[in-house]
Design an enzyme around this catalytic site. Structure first.
Site, PDB file in Angstrom:
ATOM      1  N   ARG A 118       0.456   3.660  -3.298  1.00  0.00           N
ATOM      2  CA  ARG A 118      -0.198   4.959  -3.080  1.00  0.00           C
ATOM      3  C   ARG A 118       0.816   6.085  -2.896  1.00  0.00           C
ATOM      4  NH1 ARG A 118      -5.945   3.621  -0.142  1.00  0.00           N
ATOM      5  NH2 ARG A 118      -5.816   1.383  -0.368  1.00  0.00           N
ATOM      6  N   GLU A 145     -12.196  -0.460 -10.355  1.00  0.00           N
ATOM      7  CA  GLU A 145     -11.772  -1.417 -11.397  1.00  0.00           C
ATOM      8  C   GLU A 145     -12.686  -1.454 -12.617  1.00  0.00           C
ATOM      9  OE1 GLU A 145     -11.914  -2.121  -8.130  1.00  0.00           O
ATOM     10  OE2 GLU A 145      -9.767  -2.182  -7.677  1.00  0.00           O
ATOM     11  N   GLU A 193       0.829  -1.210   0.000  1.00  0.00           N
ATOM     12  CA  GLU A 193       0.000   0.000   0.000  1.00  0.00           C
ATOM     13  C   GLU A 193       0.862   1.258   0.000  1.00  0.00           C
ATOM     14  OE1 GLU A 193      -3.102   0.041  -0.546  1.00  0.00           O
ATOM     15  OE2 GLU A 193      -3.876  -1.909   0.030  1.00  0.00           O
ATOM     16  N   ASP A 211      -4.264 -10.146  -8.527  1.00  0.00           N
ATOM     17  CA  ASP A 211      -4.557  -9.154  -9.571  1.00  0.00           C
ATOM     18  C   ASP A 211      -3.399  -8.345 -10.164  1.00  0.00           C
ATOM     19  OD1 ASP A 211      -4.385  -7.817  -7.138  1.00  0.00           O
ATOM     20  OD2 ASP A 211      -6.367  -6.930  -7.196  1.00  0.00           O
ATOM     21  N   THR A 216      -0.901   0.580 -10.317  1.00  0.00           N
ATOM     22  CA  THR A 216      -2.177  -0.049  -9.958  1.00  0.00           C
ATOM     23  C   THR A 216      -3.059   0.870  -9.138  1.00  0.00           C
ATOM     24  OG1 THR A 216      -3.161  -2.131  -9.226  1.00  0.00           O
ATOM     25  CG2 THR A 216      -1.444  -1.189  -7.826  1.00  0.00           C
TER      26      THR A 216
HETATM   27  C1  DMJ Z   1      -6.474   0.085  -5.146  1.00  0.00           C
HETATM   28  O1  DMJ Z   1      -5.774   0.479  -4.019  1.00  0.00           O
HETATM   29  C2  DMJ Z   1      -5.569  -0.539  -6.145  1.00  0.00           C
HETATM   30  O2  DMJ Z   1      -6.191  -0.542  -7.357  1.00  0.00           O
HETATM   31  C3  DMJ Z   1      -5.160  -1.932  -5.794  1.00  0.00           C
HETATM   32  O3  DMJ Z   1      -4.427  -2.560  -6.802  1.00  0.00           O
HETATM   33  C4  DMJ Z   1      -6.321  -2.800  -5.435  1.00  0.00           C
HETATM   34  N1  DMJ Z   1      -7.497  -2.132  -5.138  1.00  0.00           N
HETATM   35  C5  DMJ Z   1      -7.615  -0.797  -4.728  1.00  0.00           C
HETATM   36  C6  DMJ Z   1      -8.920  -0.200  -5.169  1.00  0.00           C
HETATM   37  O4  DMJ Z   1      -9.956  -1.069  -5.266  1.00  0.00           O
END
Ligand code: DMJ
Length: 634
Positions: free
Chosen positions: A267, A530, A263, A396, A616
């Site tokens: 982020r 998503e 995270e 994912d 992501t």
């Molecule tokens: C986000 O923090 C990112 O996309 C992560 O890869 C997985 N999901 C959350 C949002 O749903």
């Protein structure tokens, strides 16, 4: 004693001194105490190469300083960072065997801290490239190099872009513009309320009008600020961007604490890197690099596969309590590559790239059941711990980062492309199914048994498969574009079949159910991106107007069910038109959901896919048109 008495050549010399039995005993006690003291003193000696030469065999000393170059940074760090306040006082909530506990000897703790502080060194070619020939993770920081400091050439990078970052703004129809402006207004509303009630906290609680901190980011604060920065910039919310920037400059402290490596990376590191590349403002780069260095000790495991949780102060790391047998999670350690290559690029320090190239090496070595990648891997043995495979949660973004690594390398990282192609082929063969009603979905796999469910998280895959299809070769291209369109359409159905027109956390395809949640616990929607992410890619790659139409339906549903007086909130049940709110405005709503919606109504040259890949968390990172030295080279 017995031994002494019987040894030939040692005919009981205490007796020779004329000692009685109690005296002999005292003498031996004194002797053993002295020996223990001498032995213990070895561990108190300073950590210098002089003593290493004394106590380590010659070859071991040489390899310590050349391959991991730990000694200089290690001694520097141990002298500057021995404050006990940096150490965790209690075990983490997610109790999982840490590989170093708070009770570990002080020297060990100091060494761990030392590894958290790699010294910058001049730019070097990364050992290993697209063929995965990276040096194994040494678990130690690189040496400080005294040569001229490295400077990233930002101007050169900007000249390499093929499109202006925020596009050229050609004529467009008024409806598209109005829709884009509406999404911009939503972003301003979300930001203004966060700023008003929660600035400096991680997220806004829009019902109670206060801030939320949570336990994902250790001592880091302002997750919403850092996640929102590039969206504010792209949307030309100039004043708001300046507010966010000011907070980063004045109030963003890299405090310690127990944080999720994944995270923090996606982020914070991703958000800071993207904003630096977009604006050239040094503050974002320096914060990203400082934070990146704090993450390095997580890789100090026998395989170099990082553990999920890291203490940003001490550098100690451990696995999530819920991850079976102390394993690391595929989607976590597999979602570092893009950011870490950029950390190397901007710092001139190859250590970041080396760490992620080593992850690849481990993954290429381990046998894959049916070609699939299970979600749990042991950081100790490098073997799978459990055979659960999913393109949704836990798996994912690993797949996403394979294809994006290739794209980010300007299509040079053929190893990543091959891994992606092979993984997708196995997924298609074993997990892709069609429901009785004709909906294509991607099931989960538990040791060979299929679970006919798709999580909301798995809905990013429509966009990913479309992105990869572009480069799949003529005969496969249409096949993958069709698959991407079908999956995106299934995800749209999960929204369309709900009363709120927002999708549930997971939906199933069994017992007569199609694309709907069957369990109470799966009916919530937490402002996730998503589905609109896939709409955005599908729009850019096909220009089929239905994707804009579907995106607009989401905008209307968000306004109707998630907008409250002081921001946006998730809802607990998508199948009721009077849902209750969860009182949380997730930071990814500003980073991703609103950004992807906005881009859906932009021209293609705004953050063009020719120039950028999105991490992501939807933070744009530039494609390597300028032949980054730290990136994968062929
Ligand atoms: C986000 O923090 C990112 O996309 C992560 O890869 C997985 N999901 C959350 C949002 O749903």
């Amino acid at each position: 004693m017995v031994l002494l008495r019987k040894l030939p050549g040692m005919p009981g010399w205490p007796t020779a001194l004329g000692l009685r039995l109690p005296q002999k005993f005292l003498f031996l006690l004194f002797l053993s105490g002295l020996l223990t003291l001498c032995f213990g003193a070895l561990f108190l000696l300073p950590d210098s190469s002089r003593f290493k030469r004394l106590f380590l065999p010659r070859r071991a000393t040489a390899s310590t300083s050349s391959s991991s170059s730990a000694s200089s940074s290690s001694s520097a760090a141990s002298s500057s960072s021995t404050r006990d306040t940096d150490l965790p006082r209690s075990p983490p909530a997610a109790a999982e065997p840490r590989h170093a506990s708070p009770a570990a000897p002080r020297r060990l703790r100091e060494k761990l801290r030392a590894a958290a502080r790699p010294a910058p060194r001049a730019r070097q070619q990364v050992q290993g490239g697209g063929d995965g020939r990276a040096e194994p993770a040494t678990g130690a920081a690189p040496a400080r190099d005294t040569r001229a400091p490295f400077r990233f050439d930002y101007e050169r990078f900007r000249r390499s872009l093929r499109h202006p970052v925020r596009g050229r703004r050609p004529g467009e129809d008024p409806e598209t513009r109005a829709r884009r402006m509406k999404i911009k207004e939503m972003m301003k509303f979300a930001w203004d309320n966060y700023k008003l009630y929660a600035l400096g906290k991680n997220e806004l609680r829009p019902l109670t009008k206060n801030g939320h901190i949570g336990n994902m980011f250790g001592g880091l604060r302002g997750a919403t600020v850092v996640d929102a920065l590039d969206t504010l910039y792209i949307m030309e919310l100039e004043e708001e961007f300046q507010e966010a920037k000011k907070w980063v400059e004045k109030s963003f402290d890299l405090n310690n604490g127990e944080a999720s490596l994944f995270e923090v990376n996606i982020r914070y590191v991703g958000g800071l890197l993207a904003t630096y590349y977009l604006t050239g403002e040094e503050v974002f780069k320096s914060k990203a690099l400082e934070l990146g260095e704090k993450l390095l000790p997580a890789f100090n495991t026998p395989t170099g596969i990082p553990r999920g949780v890291i203490n940003l102060g001490s550098g100690m790391s451990w696995s999530w309590g819920w991850a079976s047998a102390g394993s690391s999670i595929l989607a976590e350690f597999g979602t570092l590559h893009l950011e870490f290559l950029h950390l190397s690029e901007l710092s001139g320090n190859p250590v970041f790239a080396e760490k992620v190239m080593n992850i690849r090496k481990v993954l290429n070595r381990v046998e894959k059941p049916q070609g699939l990648y299970p979600n749990f891997l042991s950081p100790v043995t490098g073997n799978w711990v459990q055979h659960h495979v999913s393109i949704g949660g836990l798996g994912d973004s690993f797949y996403e980062y394979l294809i994006k690594s290739w794209l980010m390398s300007d299509k040079k990282d053929s190893e990543a492309k091959k891994m992606y192609d092979d993984a997708l082929e196995a997924i298609e063969k074993h997990l892709v199914k069609k429901s009785a009603g004709g909906l294509t979905y991607i099931a989960e796999w538990r040791g060979g048994v299929l679970d006919h469910k798709m999580g909301h998280l798995a809905c990013f895959s429509g966009g990913m498969i479309a992105l990869g299809a572009e480069h799949a070769g003529e005969e496969r291209k249409q096949h993958y574009m069709d698959l991407a369109a079908e999956i995106t359409s299934t995800c749209h159905e999960s929204y369309a079949r709900s009363d709120t027109k927002l999708g549930p956390e997971a939906f199933r395809f069994d017992a007569g159910t199609e694309a709907m949640a069957t369990r109470l616990s799966e009916r919530y929607y937490i402002l996730r991106p998503e589905v609109v992410e896939s709409y955005m890619y599908m729009w850019r790659l096909t220009h089929d107007p239905k994707y804009r139409q579907w995106g607009w339906e989401v905008v209307k549903a968000l306004e109707k069910h998630c907008r409250v007086e002081a921001g946006f909130s998730g809802i607990r049940d998508v199948y009721t038109t009077t849902p209750t709110h969860d009182n949380m405005q997730q930071s990814f709503f500003l980073a991703e959901t609103l950004k992807y919606l906005y881009l859906l109504f932009c021209e293609d040259d705004v953050l063009s896919l020719d120039d950028w890949v999105f991490n992501t968390e939807a933070h744009p990172l530039p494609v390597n048109h300028t032949n980054f030295k730290a990136s994968v080279q062929q």
